[in-house]
Design an enzyme around this catalytic site. Structure first.
Site, short mmCIF file in Angstrom:
data_model
loop_
_atom_site.label_atom_id
_atom_site.label_comp_id
_atom_site.label_asym_id
_atom_site.label_seq_id
_atom_site.Cartn_x
_atom_site.Cartn_y
_atom_site.Cartn_z
N SER A 19 0.99 18.44 4.34
CA SER A 19 2.02 18.18 5.36
C SER A 19 3.17 17.33 4.80
O SER A 19 4.33 17.54 5.16
CB SER A 19 1.41 17.53 6.62
N LEU A 99 -4.72 10.76 -12.47
CA LEU A 99 -4.05 11.25 -13.67
C LEU A 99 -4.39 10.35 -14.85
O LEU A 99 -4.63 9.15 -14.68
CB LEU A 99 -2.54 11.27 -13.43
N HIS A 115 0.83 6.70 -0.11
CA HIS A 115 -0.52 6.21 0.16
C HIS A 115 -0.59 5.71 1.60
O HIS A 115 0.32 5.01 2.07
CB HIS A 115 -0.87 5.07 -0.82
#
Ligand code: GAR
Length: 206
Positions: A19, A99, A115
């Site tokens: 979204s 990552l 976040h």
């Protein structure tokens, strides 16, 4: 130089619903927005957000460690894909995979993440239930530059979402998500236009 030629080229990383990705794509469709979305990368073949990206005619790539082996090899494959798209900025949007340090260093100052908490509070998962449990007055969301440490790196912006009486994880998540959808397009525009940069923030905080 046409306006479009001056726009930053952005790749969005997702793992699921997408979204936030959708909001970024819709914002970048606006003529005055300082960025264009050149591709979407997912680590999950069934990430729902891929459908919307494809419908918008945006290139998509599935890059997962299942195919590439270790974290570093997978991240190298991601870097190659980004280079083939000439990407300038990476937006993590519900990308639920860490990552490698090497990748974060290579793209330092160019990766941003959203976040669902007011960082540095509630790094990691289940932020809404943890906020309710901790009985905080304010919860919210953060967009920040990504460094090798999880949910770390200098903040670009935050939106506060006050807790309400009787809030459940679901009700709080719903309100925070609305805030996320407002925050992320703004934050990307700040970075893409050069109004906010990793170098300046880190310099200022020294
Ligand atoms: C969003 O709430 C985002 O902040 C969160 O995942 C959700 C993805 O929703 N990200 C993290 O928790 C990363 N640490 P979306 O796929 O609908 O954008």
């Amino acid at each position: 130089m046409s306006k479009k030629a001056g726009k930053k080229r952005v790749a969005i990383f997702i793992s699921g619903r997408g979204s936030n990705m959708e909001k970024l794509i819709r914002s970048a469709n606006e003529p005055e927005y300082p960025a264009i979305i050149v591709g979407v990368i997912s680590n999950k073949t069934d990430a729902k957000g891929l459908e919307f990206a494809k419908k918008q005619g945006i290139a998509t790539a599935i890059i997962s460690s299942k195919k590439h082996g270790g974290k570093v090899a997978t991240d190298e494959a991601i870097s190659k894909q980004l280079e083939s798209w000439n990407a300038d900025i990476i937006c993590l949007a519900g990308y639920m995979r860490l990552l490698s340090k090497e990748f974060c260093q290579k793209w330092q100052g160019k990766i941003i993440n959203i976040h669902p908490s007011l960082l540095p509070q509630f790094k990691g998962l289940n932020t809404h239930s943890r906020a309710i449990e901790a009985q905080v007055t304010n919860h919210g969301c953060t967009v920040h530059f990504v460094t090798a440490q999880m949910d770390d790196g200098p903040n670009i912006g935050q939106i506060i979402v006050p807790l309400q009486n009787g809030d459940t994880k679901e009700s709080l998540e719903k309100r925070v998500l609305i805030a996320e959808h407002n925050l992320y397009p703004w934050a990307l525009a700040q970075v893409a236009s050069g109004e906010i940069s990793f170098a300046e923030i880190t310099q200022a905080s020294k």
